[in-house]
Scaffold this motif. Sequence first.
Motif, PDB file in Angstrom:
ATOM      1  N   PHE A  20     -33.334 113.034  51.800  1.00 36.90           N
ATOM      2  CA  PHE A  20     -33.186 113.709  53.092  1.00 36.90           C
ATOM      3  C   PHE A  20     -32.646 115.118  52.909  1.00 36.90           C
ATOM      4  O   PHE A  20     -33.142 116.071  53.508  1.00 36.90           O
ATOM      5  CB  PHE A  20     -32.257 112.901  54.014  1.00 36.90           C
ATOM      6  CG  PHE A  20     -32.003 113.568  55.333  1.00 36.90           C
ATOM      7  CD1 PHE A  20     -32.958 113.554  56.340  1.00 36.90           C
ATOM      8  CD2 PHE A  20     -30.802 114.219  55.579  1.00 36.90           C
ATOM      9  CE1 PHE A  20     -32.737 114.182  57.560  1.00 36.90           C
ATOM     10  CE2 PHE A  20     -30.554 114.837  56.796  1.00 36.90           C
ATOM     11  CZ  PHE A  20     -31.527 114.821  57.790  1.00 36.90           C
ATOM     12  N   ASN A  21     -31.635 115.267  52.067  1.00 38.34           N
ATOM     13  CA  ASN A  21     -31.045 116.586  51.825  1.00 38.34           C
ATOM     14  C   ASN A  21     -32.079 117.533  51.227  1.00 38.34           C
ATOM     15  O   ASN A  21     -32.126 118.712  51.578  1.00 38.34           O
ATOM     16  CB  ASN A  21     -29.836 116.471  50.902  1.00 38.34           C
ATOM     17  CG  ASN A  21     -28.693 115.696  51.529  1.00 38.34           C
ATOM     18  OD1 ASN A  21     -28.854 114.996  52.521  1.00 38.34           O
ATOM     19  ND2 ASN A  21     -27.530 115.782  50.930  1.00 38.34           N
ATOM     20  N   TRP A  23     -35.369 117.324  51.649  1.00 37.07           N
ATOM     21  CA  TRP A  23     -36.330 117.637  52.709  1.00 37.07           C
ATOM     22  C   TRP A  23     -35.775 118.727  53.637  1.00 37.07           C
ATOM     23  O   TRP A  23     -36.488 119.647  54.024  1.00 37.07           O
ATOM     24  CB  TRP A  23     -36.678 116.389  53.530  1.00 37.07           C
ATOM     25  CG  TRP A  23     -37.636 116.695  54.629  1.00 37.07           C
ATOM     26  CD1 TRP A  23     -39.000 116.763  54.536  1.00 37.07           C
ATOM     27  CD2 TRP A  23     -37.309 117.039  55.977  1.00 37.07           C
ATOM     28  NE1 TRP A  23     -39.535 117.123  55.749  1.00 37.07           N
ATOM     29  CE2 TRP A  23     -38.516 117.295  56.658  1.00 37.07           C
ATOM     30  CE3 TRP A  23     -36.114 117.147  56.681  1.00 37.07           C
ATOM     31  CZ2 TRP A  23     -38.567 117.656  58.003  1.00 37.07           C
ATOM     32  CZ3 TRP A  23     -36.166 117.510  58.021  1.00 37.07           C
ATOM     33  CH2 TRP A  23     -37.381 117.757  58.664  1.00 37.07           C
ATOM     34  N   CYS A  24     -34.490 118.610  53.965  1.00 36.74           N
ATOM     35  CA  CYS A  24     -33.851 119.603  54.843  1.00 36.74           C
ATOM     36  C   CYS A  24     -33.704 120.959  54.160  1.00 36.74           C
ATOM     37  O   CYS A  24     -33.620 121.972  54.839  1.00 36.74           O
ATOM     38  CB  CYS A  24     -32.469 119.116  55.278  1.00 36.74           C
ATOM     39  SG  CYS A  24     -32.493 117.728  56.416  1.00 36.74           S
ATOM     40  N   PHE A  26     -31.076 121.479  52.052  1.00 37.03           N
ATOM     41  CA  PHE A  26     -29.642 121.687  51.906  1.00 37.03           C
ATOM     42  C   PHE A  26     -29.339 122.255  50.524  1.00 37.03           C
ATOM     43  O   PHE A  26     -29.855 121.778  49.518  1.00 37.03           O
ATOM     44  CB  PHE A  26     -28.866 120.379  52.062  1.00 37.03           C
ATOM     45  CG  PHE A  26     -28.820 119.815  53.460  1.00 37.03           C
ATOM     46  CD1 PHE A  26     -29.326 120.504  54.541  1.00 37.03           C
ATOM     47  CD2 PHE A  26     -28.254 118.577  53.681  1.00 37.03           C
ATOM     48  CE1 PHE A  26     -29.277 119.974  55.825  1.00 37.03           C
ATOM     49  CE2 PHE A  26     -28.192 118.039  54.950  1.00 37.03           C
ATOM     50  CZ  PHE A  26     -28.704 118.730  56.029  1.00 37.03           C
ATOM     51  N   MET A  40     -28.563 125.756  54.869  1.00 37.06           N
ATOM     52  CA  MET A  40     -29.918 125.289  55.113  1.00 37.06           C
ATOM     53  C   MET A  40     -30.720 126.433  55.721  1.00 37.06           C
ATOM     54  O   MET A  40     -30.261 127.077  56.668  1.00 37.06           O
ATOM     55  CB  MET A  40     -29.923 124.108  56.080  1.00 37.06           C
ATOM     56  CG  MET A  40     -31.311 123.519  56.304  1.00 37.06           C
ATOM     57  SD  MET A  40     -31.344 122.281  57.614  1.00 37.06           S
ATOM     58  CE  MET A  40     -31.644 123.336  59.013  1.00 37.06           C
ATOM     59  N   TRP A  42     -33.731 128.174  57.969  1.00 39.82           N
ATOM     60  CA  TRP A  42     -34.518 127.840  59.164  1.00 39.82           C
ATOM     61  C   TRP A  42     -35.965 127.631  58.752  1.00 39.82           C
ATOM     62  O   TRP A  42     -36.486 128.321  57.885  1.00 39.82           O
ATOM     63  CB  TRP A  42     -34.463 128.965  60.196  1.00 39.82           C
ATOM     64  CG  TRP A  42     -35.528 128.804  61.236  1.00 39.82           C
ATOM     65  CD1 TRP A  42     -36.716 129.465  61.314  1.00 39.82           C
ATOM     66  CD2 TRP A  42     -35.519 127.881  62.327  1.00 39.82           C
ATOM     67  NE1 TRP A  42     -37.442 129.014  62.380  1.00 39.82           N
ATOM     68  CE2 TRP A  42     -36.727 128.033  63.025  1.00 39.82           C
ATOM     69  CE3 TRP A  42     -34.605 126.929  62.763  1.00 39.82           C
ATOM     70  CZ2 TRP A  42     -37.048 127.278  64.156  1.00 39.82           C
ATOM     71  CZ3 TRP A  42     -34.924 126.171  63.891  1.00 39.82           C
ATOM     72  CH2 TRP A  42     -36.124 126.356  64.572  1.00 39.82           C
ATOM     73  N   VAL A  46     -37.679 122.033  61.781  1.00 41.38           N
ATOM     74  CA  VAL A  46     -36.323 121.551  62.066  1.00 41.38           C
ATOM     75  C   VAL A  46     -35.850 121.997  63.452  1.00 41.38           C
ATOM     76  O   VAL A  46     -34.708 121.765  63.829  1.00 41.38           O
ATOM     77  CB  VAL A  46     -35.301 121.974  60.979  1.00 41.38           C
ATOM     78  CG1 VAL A  46     -35.674 121.365  59.637  1.00 41.38           C
ATOM     79  CG2 VAL A  46     -35.165 123.479  60.890  1.00 41.38           C
ATOM     80  N   LEU A  53     -32.350 125.217  66.338  1.00 40.57           N
ATOM     81  CA  LEU A  53     -32.131 124.146  65.384  1.00 40.57           C
ATOM     82  C   LEU A  53     -31.796 122.876  66.163  1.00 40.57           C
ATOM     83  O   LEU A  53     -30.965 122.882  67.067  1.00 40.57           O
ATOM     84  CB  LEU A  53     -30.989 124.494  64.422  1.00 40.57           C
ATOM     85  CG  LEU A  53     -30.694 123.470  63.333  1.00 40.57           C
ATOM     86  CD1 LEU A  53     -31.874 123.330  62.376  1.00 40.57           C
ATOM     87  CD2 LEU A  53     -29.442 123.871  62.566  1.00 40.57           C
ATOM     88  N   LEU A  57     -29.892 117.925  63.455  1.00 41.17           N
ATOM     89  CA  LEU A  57     -29.649 118.601  62.180  1.00 41.17           C
ATOM     90  C   LEU A  57     -28.314 119.317  62.171  1.00 41.17           C
ATOM     91  O   LEU A  57     -27.709 119.463  61.106  1.00 41.17           O
ATOM     92  CB  LEU A  57     -30.795 119.537  61.832  1.00 41.17           C
ATOM     93  CG  LEU A  57     -31.951 118.783  61.176  1.00 41.17           C
ATOM     94  CD1 LEU A  57     -33.180 119.632  61.055  1.00 41.17           C
ATOM     95  CD2 LEU A  57     -31.531 118.243  59.836  1.00 41.17           C
ATOM     96  N   ALA A  60     -26.280 116.537  61.048  1.00 39.56           N
ATOM     97  CA  ALA A  60     -26.518 116.232  59.631  1.00 39.56           C
ATOM     98  C   ALA A  60     -25.812 117.233  58.725  1.00 39.56           C
ATOM     99  O   ALA A  60     -25.228 116.850  57.707  1.00 39.56           O
ATOM    100  CB  ALA A  60     -28.017 116.214  59.341  1.00 39.56           C
ATOM    101  N   LEU A  61     -25.867 118.506  59.074  1.00 37.62           N
ATOM    102  CA  LEU A  61     -25.177 119.525  58.274  1.00 37.62           C
ATOM    103  C   LEU A  61     -23.666 119.299  58.275  1.00 37.62           C
ATOM    104  O   LEU A  61     -23.012 119.349  57.226  1.00 37.62           O
ATOM    105  CB  LEU A  61     -25.492 120.925  58.801  1.00 37.62           C
ATOM    106  CG  LEU A  61     -26.797 121.526  58.341  1.00 37.62           C
ATOM    107  CD1 LEU A  61     -27.234 122.664  59.270  1.00 37.62           C
ATOM    108  CD2 LEU A  61     -26.664 122.038  56.917  1.00 37.62           C
TER     109      LEU A  61
END
Length: 140
Positions: A20-21, A23-24, A26, A40, A42, A46, A53, A57, A60-61
């Motif tokens: 997941f990280n 994919w984002c 991060f 992260m 833009w 997302v 944003l 998310l 999540a951050l």
Amino acid sequence: MGSDPELLARIRAINDSAAFNRWCGFEVLRAGAGVAELAMPWRPEVGQYAGFLHAGLLGALIDTACGFAAATLVGRVLASHYSVNCLRPAVGERFVARARVVKPGKTQVFTACDLFALQGADEKLVATGETLLTVVAVAA
């Protein structure tokens, strides 16, 4: 916020191990005793319907940055509870979460985080959050 090279390498390895990280997008910028900074970029996927944003998310951050700050002191943790305060629309080229441990403990860790949107040299606080993390015992 200072950074410890050994802690930074350890937290980056944890970040890199999470699909997941990745994919984002991060990126762990800093990690020191009780602190972590996560960024992260833009990208349109997302965003939510108005082009900001997505609040999920934001969470999540904040959750991830707080977990990393806690991990620098106590090792593995899981979120028990977290809250997010959305202060303004999150619009920027990049987002940076700066987390810190408020109170570490043997079984739980309290943390706090500020999340900023960066647009060029301009940095705006867009959200704040807090987490309560449970320390996870590593099986021997």
